[in-house]
Motif scaffolding. Structure first.
Motif, PDB file in Angstrom:
ATOM      1  N   LEU A 190      -6.990  12.235   2.583  1.00 27.59           N
ATOM      2  CA  LEU A 190      -6.461  11.285   1.616  1.00 27.59           C
ATOM      3  C   LEU A 190      -6.829  11.698   0.194  1.00 27.59           C
ATOM      4  CD1 LEU A 190      -5.006   8.542   1.214  1.00 27.59           C
ATOM      5  CD2 LEU A 190      -7.271   7.475   1.349  1.00 27.59           C
ATOM      6  N   GLN A 217      -8.334  -0.315   3.509  1.00 28.45           N
ATOM      7  CA  GLN A 217      -6.883  -0.184   3.572  1.00 28.45           C
ATOM      8  C   GLN A 217      -6.429   1.167   4.089  1.00 28.45           C
ATOM      9  OE1 GLN A 217      -4.615  -2.605   2.957  1.00 28.45           O
ATOM     10  NE2 GLN A 217      -6.315  -4.007   2.622  1.00 28.45           N
ATOM     11  N   LYS A 218      -7.282   2.174   4.015  1.00 30.52           N
ATOM     12  CA  LYS A 218      -6.804   3.526   4.302  1.00 30.52           C
ATOM     13  C   LYS A 218      -6.902   3.867   5.783  1.00 30.52           C
ATOM     14  CE  LYS A 218     -11.138   6.004   3.474  1.00 30.52           C
ATOM     15  NZ  LYS A 218     -11.800   7.058   2.664  1.00 30.52           N
ATOM     16  N   LEU A 219      -5.995   4.750   6.200  1.00 31.37           N
ATOM     17  CA  LEU A 219      -6.014   5.324   7.535  1.00 31.37           C
ATOM     18  C   LEU A 219      -6.772   6.638   7.499  1.00 31.37           C
ATOM     19  CD1 LEU A 219      -2.401   4.935   8.984  1.00 31.37           C
ATOM     20  CD2 LEU A 219      -4.490   3.950   9.910  1.00 31.37           C
ATOM     21  N   VAL A 220      -7.662   6.827   8.461  1.00 30.83           N
ATOM     22  CA  VAL A 220      -8.403   8.074   8.586  1.00 30.83           C
ATOM     23  C   VAL A 220      -7.861   8.818   9.801  1.00 30.83           C
ATOM     24  CG1 VAL A 220     -10.658   9.130   8.935  1.00 30.83           C
ATOM     25  CG2 VAL A 220     -10.443   7.065   7.529  1.00 30.83           C
ATOM     26  N   PHE A 221      -7.497  10.079   9.592  1.00 29.94           N
ATOM     27  CA  PHE A 221      -6.840  10.863  10.636  1.00 29.94           C
ATOM     28  C   PHE A 221      -7.815  11.766  11.368  1.00 29.94           C
ATOM     29  CE2 PHE A 221      -2.227  10.365  10.300  1.00 29.94           C
ATOM     30  CZ  PHE A 221      -2.166   9.533   9.198  1.00 29.94           C
ATOM     31  N   GLY A 222      -7.526  11.991  12.657  1.00 29.83           N
ATOM     32  CA  GLY A 222      -8.166  13.061  13.390  1.00 29.83           C
ATOM     33  C   GLY A 222      -7.513  14.384  13.024  1.00 29.83           C
ATOM     34  N   PHE A 255       0.667   9.271  16.032  1.00 27.35           N
ATOM     35  CA  PHE A 255       1.824   9.868  15.358  1.00 27.35           C
ATOM     36  C   PHE A 255       2.165  11.191  16.026  1.00 27.35           C
ATOM     37  CE2 PHE A 255       2.073   7.275  11.500  1.00 27.35           C
ATOM     38  CZ  PHE A 255       0.791   6.758  11.393  1.00 27.35           C
ATOM     39  N   TYR A 293       1.432   1.670  17.581  1.00 28.04           N
ATOM     40  CA  TYR A 293       0.418   0.915  16.849  1.00 28.04           C
ATOM     41  C   TYR A 293      -0.368   0.194  17.939  1.00 28.04           C
ATOM     42  CZ  TYR A 293      -1.583  -3.085  14.392  1.00 28.04           C
ATOM     43  OH  TYR A 293      -2.441  -4.052  13.915  1.00 28.04           O
ATOM     44  N   PHE A 316      -4.864   6.409  -3.064  1.00 30.18           N
ATOM     45  CA  PHE A 316      -3.972   5.373  -2.589  1.00 30.18           C
ATOM     46  C   PHE A 316      -3.902   4.236  -3.594  1.00 30.18           C
ATOM     47  CE2 PHE A 316      -6.708   1.938  -0.943  1.00 30.18           C
ATOM     48  CZ  PHE A 316      -7.941   2.569  -0.886  1.00 30.18           C
ATOM     49  N   GLN A 344      -3.309   4.081  15.246  1.00 33.79           N
ATOM     50  CA  GLN A 344      -1.921   4.512  15.409  1.00 33.79           C
ATOM     51  C   GLN A 344      -1.893   5.936  15.944  1.00 33.79           C
ATOM     52  OE1 GLN A 344       0.612   3.634  11.938  1.00 33.79           O
ATOM     53  NE2 GLN A 344      -0.924   2.129  11.309  1.00 33.79           N
ATOM     54  N   TYR A 357      -1.468  12.001   0.963  1.00 36.21           N
ATOM     55  CA  TYR A 357      -2.323  12.864   1.753  1.00 36.21           C
ATOM     56  C   TYR A 357      -1.909  14.315   1.507  1.00 36.21           C
ATOM     57  CZ  TYR A 357      -3.675   8.846   4.715  1.00 36.21           C
ATOM     58  OH  TYR A 357      -4.163   7.656   5.194  1.00 36.21           O
ATOM     59  N   PHE A 414       0.168   5.738  -0.173  1.00 36.68           N
ATOM     60  CA  PHE A 414      -0.872   6.752   0.003  1.00 36.68           C
ATOM     61  C   PHE A 414      -0.305   8.134  -0.271  1.00 36.68           C
ATOM     62  CE2 PHE A 414      -3.635   3.843   2.389  1.00 36.68           C
ATOM     63  CZ  PHE A 414      -2.728   2.935   2.908  1.00 36.68           C
ATOM     64  N   GLY A 418      -3.378  -5.329   4.423  1.00 37.65           N
ATOM     65  CA  GLY A 418      -4.093  -5.704   5.635  1.00 37.65           C
ATOM     66  C   GLY A 418      -3.913  -4.651   6.701  1.00 37.65           C
ATOM     67  N   VAL A 419      -3.681  -5.084   7.901  1.00 34.15           N
ATOM     68  CA  VAL A 419      -3.523  -4.169   9.026  1.00 34.15           C
ATOM     69  C   VAL A 419      -2.042  -4.048   9.344  1.00 34.15           C
ATOM     70  CG1 VAL A 419      -4.077  -3.733  11.427  1.00 34.15           C
ATOM     71  CG2 VAL A 419      -5.742  -4.844   9.942  1.00 34.15           C
ATOM     72  N   GLY A 420      -1.526  -2.851   9.347  1.00 32.10           N
ATOM     73  CA  GLY A 420      -0.115  -2.704   9.634  1.00 32.10           C
ATOM     74  C   GLY A 420       0.257  -1.269   9.904  1.00 32.10           C
ATOM     75  N   VAL A 421       1.475  -1.090  10.309  1.00 29.66           N
ATOM     76  CA  VAL A 421       1.970   0.240  10.666  1.00 29.66           C
ATOM     77  C   VAL A 421       2.274   1.019   9.397  1.00 29.66           C
ATOM     78  CG1 VAL A 421       3.787   1.506  11.858  1.00 29.66           C
ATOM     79  CG2 VAL A 421       2.906  -0.631  12.818  1.00 29.66           C
ATOM     80  N   ASN A 471      -9.789  -1.868  13.354  1.00 31.97           N
ATOM     81  CA  ASN A 471      -8.826  -2.939  13.603  1.00 31.97           C
ATOM     82  C   ASN A 471      -7.397  -2.413  13.584  1.00 31.97           C
ATOM     83  OD1 ASN A 471      -8.608  -2.431  10.897  1.00 31.97           O
ATOM     84  ND2 ASN A 471      -8.867  -4.540  10.225  1.00 31.97           N
ATOM     85  N   ASN A 472      -7.255  -1.105  13.500  1.00 35.74           N
ATOM     86  CA  ASN A 472      -5.933  -0.493  13.484  1.00 35.74           C
ATOM     87  C   ASN A 472      -6.068   0.898  14.056  1.00 35.74           C
ATOM     88  OD1 ASN A 472      -3.390   0.530  12.916  1.00 35.74           O
ATOM     89  ND2 ASN A 472      -3.450   0.062  10.741  1.00 35.74           N
ATOM     90  N   GLN A 498      -8.126   2.660  11.183  1.00 41.40           N
ATOM     91  CA  GLN A 498      -8.446   1.900   9.974  1.00 41.40           C
ATOM     92  C   GLN A 498      -9.603   0.955  10.303  1.00 41.40           C
ATOM     93  OE1 GLN A 498      -5.103  -0.396   8.582  1.00 41.40           O
ATOM     94  NE2 GLN A 498      -6.236  -1.382   6.944  1.00 41.40           N
ATOM     95  N   PHE A 502      -1.279  13.167  16.202  1.00 40.75           N
ATOM     96  CA  PHE A 502      -2.407  12.668  15.435  1.00 40.75           C
ATOM     97  C   PHE A 502      -2.733  11.235  15.830  1.00 40.75           C
ATOM     98  CE2 PHE A 502      -3.192  15.923  12.354  1.00 40.75           C
ATOM     99  CZ  PHE A 502      -1.974  16.535  12.112  1.00 40.75           C
ATOM    100  N   ASN A 523       0.825  -1.215   0.000  1.00 38.44           N
ATOM    101  CA  ASN A 523       0.000   0.000   0.000  1.00 38.44           C
ATOM    102  C   ASN A 523       0.853   1.256   0.000  1.00 38.44           C
ATOM    103  OD1 ASN A 523      -2.312  -1.617   0.310  1.00 38.44           O
ATOM    104  ND2 ASN A 523      -2.243  -1.476   2.526  1.00 38.44           N
ATOM    105  N   LEU A 556      -5.129  15.703   8.015  1.00 39.47           N
ATOM    106  CA  LEU A 556      -4.646  15.016   6.822  1.00 39.47           C
ATOM    107  C   LEU A 556      -5.834  14.438   6.060  1.00 39.47           C
ATOM    108  CD1 LEU A 556      -2.065  14.898   8.777  1.00 39.47           C
ATOM    109  CD2 LEU A 556      -1.395  12.961   7.374  1.00 39.47           C
TER     110      LEU A 556
END
Lengths: 112, 109
Positions: free
Chosen positions: A45, B95-100, B35, B48, A48, B33, A35, A33, A97-100, B30-31, B90, B86, A31, A43
């Motif tokens: 998006l 797949q994408k991360l949504v930020f505050g 920052f 994480y 991606f 993080q 932003y 991205f 999937g799920v990851g850092v 399920n995710n 997810q 931040f 993946n 931020l």
């Protein structure tokens, strides 16, 4: 040390120019991205990609396109730069999937 | 889509003070993080933490997924802790991360 590298820290372009922002990662992540960050908006998006040549629109894709010809490289293209695209652009990568997620250092773009 | 709210929006501390930053999210994730964005714009992973508690030096984080919030604790703050924090989440199947919108922290000497 894992790395996401953006091609420029600062960029100044003229209205109407075609602008390329490049991002390279060395973690073999699926993946990638793009932003943009604006004061008070956090931020958001833009696009991606979850695989080579695959892309999906994010929340604000208008005025942008992307290219991913190789797994490690994800390019953001401003087809015809406008002043409202002046912003901080951040690239990130993560495993599927799920990851850092890991971020590049950011590109501060000014369109004049 | 999922909503991510962070509080407080701004925080000013004296060096040595402790603080708690909060992240609320509106749907199951399920995710998650945390920052830290330094003054030069670089976003650095802190944690994480989709659930449970983790500690890293003076920083620790707790996520209570069933109640849809996460907390970041900073103890004995230092001027180098200044910046924007931040939270990003997810959702399962995405797949994408949504930020505050972040918490801006200023630690003064």
């Amino acid at each position: 040390d894992v790395k996401v590298t953006q091609s420029s820290r600062y960029l100044v372009k003229r209205t109407g120019e075609k602008v390329f922002l490049e991002c390279v990662q060395d973690m073999d992540h699926e993946n990638m991205f793009w932003y943009r960050q604006d004061p008070g908006l956090g931020l958001r998006l833009i696009y991606f990609s979850y695989d080579v040549k695959m892309k999906e629109k994010g929340d604000i894709p208008e005025g942008y396109s992307v290219s991913r010809e190789k797994k490690e490289r994800f390019s953001l293209i401003l087809e015809s730069a406008s002043t409202n695209q002046t912003s901080m652009y951040l690239c990130a990568s993560s495993p599927t999937g799920v990851g850092v997620a890991f971020f590049g250092q950011g590109t501060r773009l000014t369109v004049v | 889509g999922i909503q991510v709210e962070q509080s407080p929006p701004d925080l000013i501390l004296q060096e040595g003070a402790n603080s708690t930053l909060r992240c609320n999210f509106s749907d199951s994730v399920n995710n998650l993080q945390w920052f830290h964005q330094n003054p030069w714009g670089q976003l650095i992973n802190l944690f994480y933490i989709p659930s449970g508690t983790k500690q890293n030096g003076r920083l620790s984080a707790t996520t209570v997924a069933t109640e849809r919030y996460s907390l970041l604790y900073i103890s004995s703050s230092q001027t180098t802790d200044s910046g924007v924090y931040f939270c990003a989440v997810q959702r399962p199947g995405f797949q994408k991360l949504v930020f505050g919108t972040g918490t801006r922290l200023l630690v003064s000497p």
